[in-house]
Write an enzyme that holds these catalytic residues in place. Structure first.
Site, short mmCIF file in Angstrom:
data_model
loop_
_atom_site.label_atom_id
_atom_site.label_comp_id
_atom_site.label_asym_id
_atom_site.label_seq_id
_atom_site.Cartn_x
_atom_site.Cartn_y
_atom_site.Cartn_z
N GLY A 33 -5.22 0.91 -5.09
CA GLY A 33 -5.94 -0.05 -5.91
C GLY A 33 -5.97 0.37 -7.37
N ARG A 34 -6.22 1.64 -7.62
CA ARG A 34 -6.34 2.11 -9.00
C ARG A 34 -4.99 2.11 -9.72
NH1 ARG A 34 -10.23 6.77 -6.84
NH2 ARG A 34 -8.95 6.20 -5.03
N ASP B 16 -3.42 7.16 -0.74
CA ASP B 16 -4.69 6.75 -1.33
C ASP B 16 -4.42 6.51 -2.82
OD1 ASP B 16 -7.52 6.24 -1.18
OD2 ASP B 16 -7.84 8.12 -2.25
N ARG C 150 -4.20 -1.64 -10.35
CA ARG C 150 -4.96 -2.25 -11.45
C ARG C 150 -4.51 -1.71 -12.81
NH1 ARG C 150 -8.64 -2.02 -7.16
NH2 ARG C 150 -9.51 -0.01 -7.74
N HIS D 36 0.85 -1.20 0.00
CA HIS D 36 0.00 0.00 0.00
C HIS D 36 0.88 1.25 0.00
CE1 HIS D 36 -4.28 -0.23 -0.09
NE2 HIS D 36 -4.46 0.81 0.71
#
Length: 244
Positions: free
Chosen positions: A177-178, A174, A181, A170
């Site tokens: 995830g994007r 923020d 992917r 991580h």
């Protein structure tokens, strides 16, 4: 397989240059931006996403739009373009940071909160109840991950493990995830034995279960199964545009 990906990459570049909003480039931009943001809680619909991409406007609505959702959707469009522009570059920490910068540089809320943009996180964060790598360890862990990945023969098992480890680190405050992917899509485009895919929001629970399986048991069976399913779905959608 390689002919399909060569066609796809060429269409992305040609249609983007022509501002073509009717082909596979636009379809992929809309589908990936909508689904990847939706998995993270975006309230925008597919129709609103399409309108934002096609002409930069949102249809009239009795409900309010969240500014962050709009800003992150636009950022995702830019991140996809950056990905296409850098397919010839190696996957590095700096390139991943560039993806994050494109995604997040226009998000007012993140800047107001003091989040690092295009740089690794400066505050500890969690995934639900799970702790992630501490900020002062991120650079080292990302270096280890990329070194490991570079040495692997690229297949879905390796890609799934890379993604699960990336999400466990991580690295950003923020947008993990994007960016993660987007890396998946990119790596499938450039590696001969892989086909690209988009993780759909309707399969979000399977995706989360796959990440959980790796985090708890270091297994990738669920992620690989989902990836195979999404490969077939995206290929089916692309075949429509091959008949022009």
């Amino acid at each position: 397989m390689n002919d399909y990906k060569k066609w796809l990459t060429e269409r992305f570049r040609i249609e983007r240059q022509r501002f073509d909003r009717s082909g596979v480039y636009a379809y992929t931009q809309r589908a990936m931006a909508y689904n990847s943001n939706k998995i993270e809680g975006s309230t925008l619909t597919p129709e609103q996403t399409a309108s934002l991409f096609d002409n930069g406007t949102l249809p009239q609505n009795d409900n309010y739009y969240r500014a962050k959702d709009v800003e992150e959707m636009n950022g995702h469009f830019l991140m996809f373009n950056c990905m296409i522009d850098t397919l010839d570059e190696p996957l590095t920490e700096n390139l991943i940071k560039r993806f994050h910068h494109e995604l997040k540089s226009g998000v007012f809320e993140d800047r107001a909160n003091g989040y690092a943009i295009g740089a690794y996180k400066e505050r500890p964060n969690m995934i639900g109840m799970y702790k992630t790598v501490l900020p002062n360890q991120v650079s080292e862990e990302m270096g280890k991950l990329l070194d490991w990945y570079e040495q692997q023969e690229k297949n879905l098992d390796v890609l799934a493990e890379f993604h699960a480890r990336y999400e466990t680190i991580h690295p950003f405050q923020d947008g993990n995830g994007r960016t993660g992917r987007m890396i998946l899509f990119r790596e499938c485009l450039i590696n001969p034995d892989l086909k690209p895919f988009i993780i759909l929001d309707v399969n979000g629970e399977k995706y989360i279960d796959g990440l959980k399986e790796y985090r708890e048991n270091q297994k990738t069976e669920k992620l690989v199964s989902l990836m195979n399913q999404e490969i077939e779905d995206y290929y089916t959608q692309c075949k429509y545009f091959m008949n022009d």
